[in-house]
Enzyme design. Sequence first.
Site, PDB file in Angstrom:
ATOM      1  N   ASN A  45       0.947  -1.165  -0.061  1.00 25.78           N
ATOM      2  CA  ASN A  45       0.086  -0.016  -0.037  1.00 25.78           C
ATOM      3  C   ASN A  45       0.765   1.274  -0.054  1.00 25.78           C
ATOM      4  O   ASN A  45       0.684   2.194  -0.631  1.00 25.78           O
ATOM      5  CB  ASN A  45      -0.978   0.152   1.338  1.00 25.78           C
ATOM      6  N   HIS A 104      -8.394  -1.602   5.685  1.00 24.23           N
ATOM      7  CA  HIS A 104      -8.877  -2.907   6.148  1.00 24.23           C
ATOM      8  C   HIS A 104      -9.384  -3.942   5.121  1.00 24.23           C
ATOM      9  O   HIS A 104     -10.031  -3.216   4.075  1.00 24.23           O
ATOM     10  CB  HIS A 104      -9.961  -2.713   7.249  1.00 24.23           C
TER      11      HIS A 104
HETATM   12  C1  GAR Z   1      -3.269  -4.842   3.732  1.00 23.49           C
HETATM   13  O1  GAR Z   1      -4.073  -5.666   3.406  1.00 23.49           O
HETATM   14  C2  GAR Z   1      -4.275  -3.987   5.032  1.00 23.49           C
HETATM   15  O2  GAR Z   1      -5.466  -3.926   4.745  1.00 23.49           O
HETATM   16  C3  GAR Z   1      -3.730  -4.944   6.116  1.00 23.49           C
HETATM   17  O3  GAR Z   1      -2.628  -5.267   6.134  1.00 23.49           O
HETATM   18  C4  GAR Z   1      -2.126  -5.349   4.797  1.00 23.49           C
HETATM   19  C5  GAR Z   1      -0.782  -4.808   4.582  1.00 23.49           C
HETATM   20  O4  GAR Z   1      -0.315  -4.990   3.275  1.00 23.49           O
HETATM   21  N1  GAR Z   1      -4.241  -4.315   7.392  1.00 23.49           N
HETATM   22  C6  GAR Z   1      -5.064  -4.810   8.429  1.00 23.49           C
HETATM   23  O5  GAR Z   1      -5.396  -5.971   8.276  1.00 23.49           O
HETATM   24  C7  GAR Z   1      -5.299  -3.831   9.613  1.00 23.49           C
HETATM   25  N2  GAR Z   1      -6.415  -4.186  10.304  1.00 23.49           N
HETATM   26  P1  GAR Z   1       0.791  -4.201   2.966  1.00 23.49           P
HETATM   27  O6  GAR Z   1       2.013  -3.977   3.821  1.00 23.49           O
HETATM   28  O7  GAR Z   1       1.454  -4.646   1.488  1.00 23.49           O
HETATM   29  O8  GAR Z   1       0.550  -2.725   2.564  1.00 23.49           O
END
Ligand code: GAR
Length: 213
Positions: A16, A111
């Site tokens: 992200n 999320h």
């Molecule tokens: C994402 O899918 C985000 O929505 C989730 O962690 C991942 C991070 O991915 N967050 C949660 O579950 C928060 N409750 P990334 O490090 O590749 O951006």
Amino acid sequence: MAKIRLAVLVSGGGTNLQAIIDACAAGQIEAEIALVLSSRSKAFALQRAEKAGIQTVVCSPRHYNNTQQYSRAVSAELDKQEIDLIILAGFMSIFSSEFIAKYRNRIMNTHPSLLPSFGGRGCYGKRVHQQVLDYGVKISGATIMFVSEDIDTGPIILQEAVAVAEDETLESLQQKVLRLEHKLYPQAISLFAADRLQIRGRRVHILPAKTKS
Ligand code: GAR
């Protein structure tokens, strides 16, 4: 229009973060990432930030006695950089209510489900997708929200659904939802930067684009 200053807070892979870096570079968001703060020194997200020439800092909750002390330490880092908007992007630590109140409506989170389903304490990352598959729902999705005191209950900014396929696996669902998050998160930041988000109670109204005079 002056660019707003973002801090992106991470703990893991940082896909992200990468989407936001790319959207800023492409001029899709009127913002600059002034700081990437990681709760883990080994987070791959730090490498992404360094490659993009963004200032990084590691602030681990393990070095503090409690959530309040940790929140104050993070707040001190943010205030040094005069941050306008705090972006939680796979950030896995909790902040104190004092911290949330200080930056009210200036902290966003993503999320990987359609909240209020499959959210709350202990429901993050792959666990969310496992619960979605175990429950057997036919759609899942992504939610971008403002952060409030209770986990995953803040006002929702953007939300979009994906179908859960018959042969869906945890990995395929995770990838589908991540692609959605990579689209929605830059959009939400862009709306904030353009002052187009108006919060009334729980509802976030998206105002029409201002016409340039
Ligand atoms: C994402 O899918 C985000 O929505 C989730 O962690 C991942 C991070 O991915 N967050 C949660 O579950 C928060 N409750 P990334 O490090 O590749 O951006």
